[in-house]
Design a protein around this motif. Sequence first.
Motif, PDB file in Angstrom:
ATOM      1  N   GLU A 274      11.539  35.912  45.096  1.00  0.00           N
ATOM      2  CA  GLU A 274      12.561  34.891  44.904  1.00  0.00           C
ATOM      3  C   GLU A 274      12.778  34.110  46.194  1.00  0.00           C
ATOM      4  OE1 GLU A 274      16.104  36.578  43.333  1.00  0.00           O
ATOM      5  OE2 GLU A 274      15.195  37.104  41.406  1.00  0.00           O
ATOM      6  N   PHE A 275      13.078  32.842  46.046  1.00  0.00           N
ATOM      7  CA  PHE A 275      13.318  31.963  47.189  1.00  0.00           C
ATOM      8  C   PHE A 275      14.728  31.392  47.073  1.00  0.00           C
ATOM      9  CE2 PHE A 275       8.779  32.134  46.642  1.00  0.00           C
ATOM     10  CZ  PHE A 275       8.290  32.202  47.936  1.00  0.00           C
ATOM     11  N   GLN A 276      15.519  31.557  48.120  1.00  0.00           N
ATOM     12  CA  GLN A 276      16.907  31.105  48.111  1.00  0.00           C
ATOM     13  C   GLN A 276      17.063  29.655  48.554  1.00  0.00           C
ATOM     14  OE1 GLN A 276      19.101  33.115  46.716  1.00  0.00           O
ATOM     15  NE2 GLN A 276      17.416  34.594  46.494  1.00  0.00           N
ATOM     16  N   ASP A 277      16.011  29.094  49.160  1.00  0.00           N
ATOM     17  CA  ASP A 277      16.064  27.717  49.643  1.00  0.00           C
ATOM     18  C   ASP A 277      15.887  26.768  48.450  1.00  0.00           C
ATOM     19  OD1 ASP A 277      15.604  25.212  50.755  1.00  0.00           O
ATOM     20  OD2 ASP A 277      14.473  25.997  52.461  1.00  0.00           O
ATOM     21  N   LYS A 278      16.979  26.231  47.940  1.00  0.00           N
ATOM     22  CA  LYS A 278      16.939  25.395  46.747  1.00  0.00           C
ATOM     23  C   LYS A 278      16.127  24.116  46.973  1.00  0.00           C
ATOM     24  CE  LYS A 278      21.304  27.070  44.827  1.00  0.00           C
ATOM     25  NZ  LYS A 278      22.672  26.704  44.362  1.00  0.00           N
ATOM     26  N   LYS A 279      16.188  23.588  48.191  1.00  0.00           N
ATOM     27  CA  LYS A 279      15.426  22.382  48.508  1.00  0.00           C
ATOM     28  C   LYS A 279      13.932  22.665  48.423  1.00  0.00           C
ATOM     29  CE  LYS A 279      14.804  18.854  52.086  1.00  0.00           C
ATOM     30  NZ  LYS A 279      15.201  18.406  53.460  1.00  0.00           N
ATOM     31  N   LEU A 280      13.513  23.814  48.932  1.00  0.00           N
ATOM     32  CA  LEU A 280      12.108  24.208  48.877  1.00  0.00           C
ATOM     33  C   LEU A 280      11.655  24.403  47.432  1.00  0.00           C
ATOM     34  CD1 LEU A 280       9.457  25.200  50.190  1.00  0.00           C
ATOM     35  CD2 LEU A 280      10.494  27.486  50.308  1.00  0.00           C
ATOM     36  N   VAL A 281      12.474  25.079  46.646  1.00  0.00           N
ATOM     37  CA  VAL A 281      12.136  25.328  45.241  1.00  0.00           C
ATOM     38  C   VAL A 281      11.974  24.006  44.490  1.00  0.00           C
ATOM     39  CG1 VAL A 281      12.996  26.290  43.067  1.00  0.00           C
ATOM     40  CG2 VAL A 281      13.233  27.599  45.195  1.00  0.00           C
ATOM     41  N   LYS A 282      12.891  23.072  44.722  1.00  0.00           N
ATOM     42  CA  LYS A 282      12.822  21.759  44.064  1.00  0.00           C
ATOM     43  C   LYS A 282      11.571  21.007  44.506  1.00  0.00           C
ATOM     44  CE  LYS A 282      15.545  17.558  43.316  1.00  0.00           C
ATOM     45  NZ  LYS A 282      16.834  16.856  43.627  1.00  0.00           N
ATOM     46  N   GLU A 283      11.255  21.073  45.794  1.00  0.00           N
ATOM     47  CA  GLU A 283      10.072  20.411  46.338  1.00  0.00           C
ATOM     48  C   GLU A 283       8.796  20.982  45.714  1.00  0.00           C
ATOM     49  OE1 GLU A 283       8.070  20.411  50.729  1.00  0.00           O
ATOM     50  OE2 GLU A 283      10.208  19.925  50.626  1.00  0.00           O
TER      51      GLU A 283
END
Length: 211
Positions: free
Chosen positions: A29-38
């Motif tokens: 899981e990745f908590q960085d929402k900006k990274l996930v969206k990117e």
Amino acid sequence: MTTKRSVITLCLFMLSLFTWAQQGYYTREFQDKKLVKEARKWLKKGDWRQGFTKADPHYSLNATEFYLQYQKNPEQWQALFRWIAETDLLNIPAGRHPIEGTTLVASVEDSENGPLEKRASESHYHHIDFQYVVSGVERFGIIDHVTSVPNTKWKPDVIHYRYDKKLARFYDSSPDRFFIFFPCDWHIAKINNSGNNQRIRVIVIKVDYVD
């Protein structure tokens, strides 16, 4: 104040463990929402395809992990997708086929599914499994991390698990979808589907995992 903060932190941690135990924990899981969206935007744009349009990623794909690994190891991923785009995957002879200009090898397997009880779960530390079933229906399983326990030692880049079947997730392949299993995707392959035909042709390519 420090003690109260520590207690709150501990409670939140225990709550997260309880949630994982109830819902299962299946991939990184990745908590960085900006990274996930990117990552999702990059996946949808499709520059990674290298001309490959025969299939899309299965919805179980960890898009953020794929995005990060592609950036770290573009040569292998580009070569992989070029090869599957340019190769007649239904008619190429079964066996191991080196992908020119790389250390990658495509394993073309004419095989059969089998009962879940006879299929081992596994994960890898140094490699990523790219699996594309071009003929037949292969059922894959993904097992929960919280309740699964290793029951072998690493040898040399694979480990197996004892797991709770009730918490496992199962997905059937189709020729318009491919699967990618990263080190945090503990998986089972070649499980019997619900039909009568268990024969499959699957393309398996192991890509280096870059930390």
